[in-house]
Design a protein around this motif. Sequence first.
Motif, mmCIF file in Angstrom:
data_model
loop_
_atom_site.group_PDB
_atom_site.id
_atom_site.type_symbol
_atom_site.label_atom_id
_atom_site.label_comp_id
_atom_site.label_asym_id
_atom_site.label_seq_id
_atom_site.Cartn_x
_atom_site.Cartn_y
_atom_site.Cartn_z
ATOM 1 N N UNK A 191 57.023 6.652 11.264
ATOM 2 C CA UNK A 191 55.739 6.571 11.961
ATOM 3 C C UNK A 191 54.914 5.383 11.470
ATOM 4 N N UNK A 192 54.975 5.107 10.174
ATOM 5 C CA UNK A 192 54.223 3.971 9.632
ATOM 6 C C UNK A 192 54.694 2.660 10.256
ATOM 7 N N UNK A 193 56.000 2.575 10.494
ATOM 8 C CA UNK A 193 56.538 1.356 11.103
ATOM 9 C C UNK A 193 56.078 1.190 12.551
ATOM 10 N N UNK A 194 55.616 2.314 13.154
ATOM 11 C CA UNK A 194 55.091 2.239 14.513
ATOM 12 C C UNK A 194 53.655 1.724 14.528
ATOM 13 N N UNK A 195 53.013 1.668 13.340
ATOM 14 C CA UNK A 195 51.674 1.099 13.272
ATOM 15 C C UNK A 195 50.556 2.069 12.954
ATOM 16 N N UNK A 196 50.874 3.328 12.642
ATOM 17 C CA UNK A 196 49.820 4.277 12.277
ATOM 18 C C UNK A 196 49.184 3.854 10.951
ATOM 19 N N UNK A 197 47.831 3.994 10.895
ATOM 20 C CA UNK A 197 47.091 3.524 9.718
ATOM 21 C C UNK A 197 47.145 4.513 8.559
ATOM 22 N N UNK A 198 47.227 5.794 8.878
ATOM 23 C CA UNK A 198 47.184 6.810 7.802
ATOM 24 C C UNK A 198 48.071 7.988 8.179
ATOM 25 N N UNK A 199 48.903 8.397 7.240
ATOM 26 C CA UNK A 199 49.818 9.533 7.456
ATOM 27 C C UNK A 199 49.846 10.383 6.194
ATOM 28 N N UNK A 200 49.743 11.697 6.352
ATOM 29 C CA UNK A 200 49.868 12.627 5.228
ATOM 30 C C UNK A 200 50.947 13.644 5.569
ATOM 31 N N UNK A 201 51.826 13.928 4.614
ATOM 32 C CA UNK A 201 52.901 14.899 4.815
ATOM 33 C C UNK A 201 52.452 16.250 4.265
ATOM 34 N N UNK A 202 52.318 17.235 5.149
ATOM 35 C CA UNK A 202 51.899 18.582 4.753
ATOM 36 C C UNK A 202 52.913 19.558 5.354
ATOM 37 N N UNK A 203 53.836 20.078 4.551
ATOM 38 C CA UNK A 203 54.882 20.953 5.092
ATOM 39 C C UNK A 203 54.345 22.203 5.801
ATOM 40 N N UNK A 204 53.263 22.775 5.280
ATOM 41 C CA UNK A 204 52.710 23.988 5.878
ATOM 42 C C UNK A 204 51.503 23.616 6.730
ATOM 43 N N UNK A 205 51.573 23.765 8.042
ATOM 44 C CA UNK A 205 50.449 23.366 8.897
ATOM 45 C C UNK A 205 49.208 24.227 8.707
ATOM 46 N N UNK A 206 49.343 25.336 7.997
ATOM 47 C CA UNK A 206 48.190 26.198 7.758
ATOM 48 C C UNK A 206 47.557 25.917 6.398
ATOM 49 N N UNK A 207 47.995 24.856 5.751
ATOM 50 C CA UNK A 207 47.474 24.523 4.436
ATOM 51 C C UNK A 207 45.977 24.242 4.514
ATOM 52 N N UNK A 208 45.236 24.717 3.490
ATOM 53 C CA UNK A 208 43.781 24.544 3.493
ATOM 54 C C UNK A 208 43.368 23.082 3.445
ATOM 55 N N UNK A 209 44.265 22.227 2.961
ATOM 56 C CA UNK A 209 43.909 20.815 2.818
ATOM 57 C C UNK A 209 43.711 20.116 4.157
ATOM 58 N N UNK A 210 44.212 20.693 5.257
ATOM 59 C CA UNK A 210 44.029 20.052 6.554
ATOM 60 C C UNK A 210 42.993 20.784 7.408
ATOM 61 N N UNK A 211 42.381 21.847 6.836
ATOM 62 C CA UNK A 211 41.410 22.611 7.609
ATOM 63 C C UNK A 211 40.181 21.777 7.971
ATOM 64 N N UNK A 212 39.838 20.791 7.127
ATOM 65 C CA UNK A 212 38.648 19.970 7.380
ATOM 66 C C UNK A 212 38.906 18.871 8.395
ATOM 67 N N UNK A 213 40.153 18.682 8.788
ATOM 68 C CA UNK A 213 40.484 17.611 9.721
ATOM 69 C C UNK A 213 40.359 18.104 11.158
ATOM 70 N N UNK A 214 40.152 17.176 12.082
ATOM 71 C CA UNK A 214 40.089 17.527 13.491
ATOM 72 C C UNK A 214 40.979 16.573 14.281
ATOM 73 N N UNK A 215 41.399 17.054 15.438
ATOM 74 C CA UNK A 215 42.294 16.262 16.277
ATOM 75 C C UNK A 215 41.484 15.278 17.115
ATOM 76 N N UNK A 216 41.916 14.052 17.154
ATOM 77 C CA UNK A 216 41.261 13.017 17.964
ATOM 78 C C UNK A 216 42.040 12.822 19.267
ATOM 79 N N UNK A 217 41.285 12.801 20.351
ATOM 80 C CA UNK A 217 41.920 12.566 21.636
ATOM 81 C C UNK A 217 42.181 11.089 21.855
ATOM 82 N N UNK A 218 43.170 10.727 22.654
ATOM 83 C CA UNK A 218 43.477 9.309 22.903
ATOM 84 C C UNK A 218 42.388 8.665 23.751
ATOM 85 N N UNK A 219 42.104 7.423 23.458
ATOM 86 C CA UNK A 219 41.152 6.644 24.240
ATOM 87 C C UNK A 219 41.901 5.482 24.901
ATOM 88 N N UNK A 220 41.772 5.366 26.206
ATOM 89 C CA UNK A 220 42.499 4.277 26.888
ATOM 90 C C UNK A 220 41.927 2.919 26.497
#
Length: 244
Positions: A191-220
Motif C-alpha cells: 500500500x505504501x508503494x501505491x502512495x498512501x501517506x500513513x499506514x498502521x497495522x492493527x490485526x484486531x479491528x476492534x482494538x481500542x487504539x483505532x477507536x479514536x479514528x474516523x473514516x474519511x470519504x473520498x473527495x473527487x
Amino acid sequence: DIPTSYGVPCRLLKTEADESELIEIGLMENHHVPMHPADEFEAFSALLEAGKSAADIAARFGVTEEVVLRRLALARVHPSLIKKFRKGALTLEMLQAFTLTDDQELQQQIWRQIEAQPWTEVYTVRQMLARSYVEASDKRVRFVGLTNYENEGGPVRRDLFAEGEQGVYVEDLSLVERLASEKLSRLAEDLKREGWKWIAVVPDPHDASIARLRRLGPEPSPLTRKRQARLDGLERERQEIEAE
C-alpha cells in the motif's frame, strides 16, 4: 446376553514367547468376535509399548493404521474414565472426546464437571478440552495458512475422531498472531508503494487504539483537460448508444 457367572473355556499356552506375543495371540484368538472396545485398545497399547509400530499392528490385524491410531488414543485416556466406560457410565463417543488432550489430570477435571450433568453433549466436552487451543477455522489461522503455521514449527493437534477441519486445532496462538502481523506488514508495504501517506497495522479491528479514528470519504479531484475531454467523448458515445 451371557451372565457374568458363565464359565468361559480358555486355552492355556506354554510358550517361550515374551508377553507382547502372548497379548497378540490372545487378541488374534478373539479378534473375529466383537470384543469390548476397551479390551482391544488396551491390547494395542501393550503391543505398542512392546516395540511394535502402529503400521505393524495394523498389518498384523488387517485394519488401517488410522484405526490403530484411534485405538491408541483411547488407551491414553485416564484409567478411571476407561473403567467408567467399561461400566457404562459414559459412552464410547464421550470417551473419544477425551482423546483431544493427553493431559489426564485435565481429563479428570472435566469429567468431574460434567459427571452430575448426564445431558452434556460430546461437542461441549471437546470445547472444554480445547479452551487453550484455536480452531483451524479461526480467521487468523485461515489468513496465515495452516501449512505456513506448521512450516514455522507450530504444533497442531488433530482430533482423530472428528471429520475434516472441525477436528484441527493450533496450539501456539502467539505464533499465529506473529505470522498474521508479519503478513499484514507485507501488505502494508504494498500500500505504501501505491502512495498512501500513513499506514498502521492493527490485526484486531476492534482494538481500542483505532477507536479514536474516523473514516474519511473520498473527495473527487479535478480532471486534467485531456482526461476531461476523454470523459466528455465517452459521455457523448454513451448517449448515442442509448439513443440507438
